[in-house]
Design an enzyme around this catalytic site. Sequence first.
Site, PDB file in Angstrom:
ATOM      1  N   LYS A 127       0.845  -1.204   0.000  1.00 19.55           N
ATOM      2  CA  LYS A 127       0.000   0.000   0.000  1.00 19.55           C
ATOM      3  C   LYS A 127       0.878   1.252   0.000  1.00 19.55           C
ATOM      4  O   LYS A 127       1.921   1.282   0.664  1.00 19.55           O
ATOM      5  CB  LYS A 127      -0.908  -0.017   1.228  1.00 19.55           C
ATOM      6  CG  LYS A 127      -1.957   1.096   1.240  1.00 19.55           C
ATOM      7  CD  LYS A 127      -2.860   0.983   2.461  1.00 19.55           C
ATOM      8  CE  LYS A 127      -3.921   2.062   2.469  1.00 19.55           C
ATOM      9  NZ  LYS A 127      -4.791   1.987   3.655  1.00 19.55           N
ATOM     10  N   SER A 149      -9.736   1.987   2.603  1.00 21.69           N
ATOM     11  CA  SER A 149      -8.855   2.766   1.750  1.00 21.69           C
ATOM     12  C   SER A 149      -7.787   1.935   1.025  1.00 21.69           C
ATOM     13  O   SER A 149      -7.204   2.420   0.066  1.00 21.69           O
ATOM     14  CB  SER A 149      -8.156   3.851   2.576  1.00 21.69           C
ATOM     15  OG  SER A 149      -7.298   3.258   3.546  1.00 21.69           O
ATOM     16  N   SER A 168      -9.906  -0.217   6.792  1.00 19.77           N
ATOM     17  CA  SER A 168      -9.307  -0.112   5.457  1.00 19.77           C
ATOM     18  C   SER A 168      -8.658  -1.368   4.899  1.00 19.77           C
ATOM     19  O   SER A 168      -8.355  -1.419   3.711  1.00 19.77           O
ATOM     20  CB  SER A 168      -8.283   1.019   5.436  1.00 19.77           C
ATOM     21  OG  SER A 168      -8.976   2.227   5.297  1.00 19.77           O
TER      22      SER A 168
HETATM   23  N1  GLN Z   1     -13.162   4.632   6.198  1.00 25.11           N
HETATM   24  C1  GLN Z   1     -12.495   4.952   7.421  1.00 25.11           C
HETATM   25  C2  GLN Z   1     -12.021   6.379   7.400  1.00 25.11           C
HETATM   26  O1  GLN Z   1     -12.191   7.001   6.418  1.00 25.11           O
HETATM   27  C3  GLN Z   1     -11.349   4.042   7.663  1.00 25.11           C
HETATM   28  C4  GLN Z   1     -10.145   4.331   6.867  1.00 25.11           C
HETATM   29  C5  GLN Z   1      -8.955   3.513   7.245  1.00 25.11           C
HETATM   30  O2  GLN Z   1      -9.086   2.468   7.892  1.00 25.11           O
HETATM   31  N2  GLN Z   1      -7.806   4.003   6.896  1.00 25.11           N
HETATM   32  O3  GLN Z   1     -11.500   6.888   8.345  1.00 25.11           O
END
Ligand code: GLN
Length: 459
Positions: free
Chosen positions: A67, A142, A166
């Site tokens: 990532k 994400s 994410s």
């Molecule tokens: N969707 C969640 C957020 O926007 C989690 C994102 C993540 O785990 N990085 O904060």
Amino acid sequence: MITIAEWRERLESERCYDLISELFDRIERSKLNAFITLNKEEALRLAEEYDKGKLKGKLAGIPVAVKDCISTRGLRTTCGSKMLHNYIPPFDAHVVERLRQEGAIIIGKTNMDEFAMGTTTETSYFGVVRNPYDLERVAGGSSGGSGACLGGDESVLALGSDTGGSIRCPASFCGVVGLKPTYGLVSRYGLIPYANSLEQIGPMACCVEDCAKLLEVIAGKDPRDSTNAGVEFRFNPVDRKFKVGIIGEMGGNDDVMGKFEEVVNEIIKPNFEVVEVSMPSFKYALPAYYIIAMSEASSNLARYDGVRYGYALDKLDTWTKYFSKVRAEGFGEEVKRRIMLGTYALSAGYYGKYYLKALKVRTLVKRDFERALKDCDVLIAPTMPALPFKIGELADPLTMYKMDVNTVPINLAGVPALSIPIGFVKGLPVGMQIIGRYFEENTILSFALKIEREVKHEI
Ligand code: GLN
């Protein structure tokens, strides 16, 4: 999808160089947009070394996608943002060092929501990632690129990061396995931070066993991360009668619940002792998560001023004008929204009303998990409350935030959780979350192995 066992089998009769070249051909033709930067030259060089018998280790010759918020020395690391579009880290993250030590071949950096803020990878500066099962739909976020590259046969393993879901969301949406480890199991050294107290780097793979193998490599002691627990992980599948708790407060729409209940009735109830558990604090978990995550983000992202960090402008100006211009141009809309909301939640007059209150909710969520996990070995729930969304479907931020309702309580508590595919509805994958006690990834993975064997994987 390609497992380690399948890749190794092919390596017996084919050159690693040819297999890796084939993989890059596939990626370069792909419509998924799973990668931001490819590491072709180095990957092919390592493949040649493998063919000469020089590349050794637990993951020797296995392709891994990383990532793009995880630092890779000499390889561009953008965090999905214009702010870091030309940033080349001078060092490797701890997990990347470990991958290299074990002979893994890093094939590239995967697309993600800007600074990991999102649930669909639509906030990436580098464009949306498409779902391998339906190109009109999102791959989740994400870590959308990491999920999509596995679901689309473009890698064997991938690393994601999980602050509020994410890893588990894209695993669920792309039909793969993803684990958010216990807070402190995997070093965050070299992970570009979004919300430090919530996030972990974790493994993603095409089957439970591969997910466990990747965790073995990345988990463990690292003094450079002060929150690292110094605990190593070895997968040692246990065979016993697990007591399973179904979390009443975590649900989903009819599509998701239909599949989840089918698996509960046909696979889980006949094989395990099952109880219903109730987590009363969960109704406050989503707002508490967003207040804490945005507060930490507003402070973390203050460093991107175009002088110390972030991309620089050609024309200098007064400090405040320069600083504002860099941030106005460098950050996308969602990131700016969160910086503003987080700054507000931390401001002198509102700190007690929002941030402090959110921390109190966090304690209640932790207690709910501890109570339930005293009685049960694992807890289960649907990972996401809906099937993968159409691109653009979640038009307003609040609707998007609500989709994290089942994943964020886990990060507030710091417990480990895995998402595993449990079948398809309308041609799209559905994922189930398995949650366990602190540092009991082995229990979760052992239970997941049993479920994986029973699930019907036909579309
Ligand atoms: N969707 C969640 C957020 O926007 C989690 C994102 C993540 O785990 N990085 O904060």
